[in-house]
Design a protein around this motif. Structure first.
Motif, PDB file in Angstrom:
ATOM      1  N   TRP A 288       0.740  -1.059   0.038  1.00 53.19           N
ATOM      2  CA  TRP A 288      -0.067  -0.112  -0.007  1.00 53.19           C
ATOM      3  C   TRP A 288       0.864   1.429  -0.171  1.00 53.19           C
ATOM      4  CZ3 TRP A 288      -0.077   3.837   3.576  1.00 53.19           C
ATOM      5  CH2 TRP A 288      -1.093   4.847   3.448  1.00 53.19           C
TER       6      TRP A 288
ATOM      7  N   ASN B  65       2.662   1.840  -3.306  1.00 53.79           N
ATOM      8  CA  ASN B  65       1.350   2.374  -4.230  1.00 53.79           C
ATOM      9  C   ASN B  65       1.279   3.706  -4.066  1.00 53.79           C
ATOM     10  OD1 ASN B  65      -0.400   1.783  -6.525  1.00 53.79           O
ATOM     11  ND2 ASN B  65      -2.040   2.128  -4.777  1.00 53.79           N
TER      12      ASN B  65
ATOM     13  N   SER C  52       3.852   6.148  -5.318  1.00 56.30           N
ATOM     14  CA  SER C  52       4.046   6.168  -6.928  1.00 56.30           C
ATOM     15  C   SER C  52       2.974   7.013  -7.433  1.00 56.30           C
ATOM     16  CB  SER C  52       4.000   4.649  -7.355  1.00 56.30           C
ATOM     17  OG  SER C  52       2.586   4.195  -7.159  1.00 56.30           O
ATOM     18  N   LYS C  53       1.760   7.205  -6.804  1.00 58.50           N
ATOM     19  CA  LYS C  53       0.928   8.131  -7.568  1.00 58.50           C
ATOM     20  C   LYS C  53       0.024   8.990  -6.609  1.00 58.50           C
ATOM     21  CE  LYS C  53      -3.021   4.463  -6.624  1.00 58.50           C
ATOM     22  NZ  LYS C  53      -3.981   3.485  -7.207  1.00 58.50           N
TER      23      LYS C  53
END
Length: 251
Positions: free
Chosen positions: A14, A17, A20-21
């Motif tokens: 998590w 992730n 990264s965004k």
């Protein structure tokens, strides 16, 4: 050990992730909380001082506030009008020594059933418990939402000693329960059941919130559950970790 390893792995996935965004403001909050955890660890190891999670969150908030003030003065930080509006639509913790239950219903096209998700948190934004219930039958969205609110009210009855606020993003449902309704309204029996229980429990209240402030209940309602069964989560499932952290950091 396997379960602990799975939770740790889920948190790592998590976090990677999100890094990264996620938008800049979310990355700032995540970084500051990680810094707070590191700071609390050093306090415990080198000074034998324990920093409770709630204090850590407040410490993180102060760091962010100071950073934002410094950047505003230098002209670096700029917020768009849309972001300002979005920031005002967020989950808020209950008052001190009170609890809040967020509830939402989810209907899936093609399935002869619907699910209800409920999450209890305290004034420190701490997760206390969650529950998902799946009911058989084809119902309207309004009926599903009212059934969810009723189940949340009944769950709140089991909690002794403190006031409980129940939040739903169904405006029609909450208005019908709190302000009465037209006799032609669907699911009148569910409205009456809610009103009857509330009339005998002054410590339980129902209010409306925007969908953006009710994500945790919506996400829980999507967790798989057998029809005509329920699951109680004493610890949050991995699918809620991101939303719970985001809500806790929405100062």
């Amino acid at each position: 050990m396997t379960g602990e390893y799975y939770v740790i792995l889920s948190l790592i996935v998590w976090l990677l992730n999100m890094l990264s965004k996620a938008p800049e403001n979310t990355l700032i909050k995540i970084s500051t909380v990680l810094w707070s955890i590191w700071f609390a660890r050093n306090k415990q190891i080198f000074e034998s001082k324990n920093m409770p999670p709630a204090v850590g969150i407040l410490w993180s908030k102060r760091q962010i506030d100071e950073w934002q003030v410094a950047n505003k003065k230098s002209g670096v930080l700029q917020n768009s009008r849309e972001n300002s509006i979005a920031d005002n639509i967020k989950w808020k913790p209950p008052e001190v020594d009170q609890l809040k239950i967020n509830v939402d219903a989810v209907l899936t096209t093609g399935q002869n059933s619907y699910a209800v998700g409920m999450v209890i948190r305290n004034h420190h934004s701490q997760y206390k418990a969650g529950k998902i219930m799946r009911f058989a039958g084809m119902v309207s969205v309004l009926e599903a939402e009212l059934k969810g609110i009723l189940e949340a009210i009944l769950w709140a009855q089991e909690i002794a000693g403190c006031s409980v606020t129940i939040e739903s993003d169904s405006l029609i449902s909450t208005n019908a329960i709190n302000h009465g309704h037209d006799s032609s309204l669907e699911a009148e029996d569910l409205v009456q059941q809610c009103q009857e229980v509330l009339s005998n429990n002054s410590r339980i209240s129902v209010r409306h919130v925007k969908k953006q402030a009710n994500k945790v209940a919506h996400n829980l309602a999507r967790v798989p559950c057998e029809r005509n069964c329920f699951i109680v989560f004493t610890s949050p499932p991995s699918c809620l970790l991101g939303t719970l952290l985001s809500d806790a950091l929405e100062f």
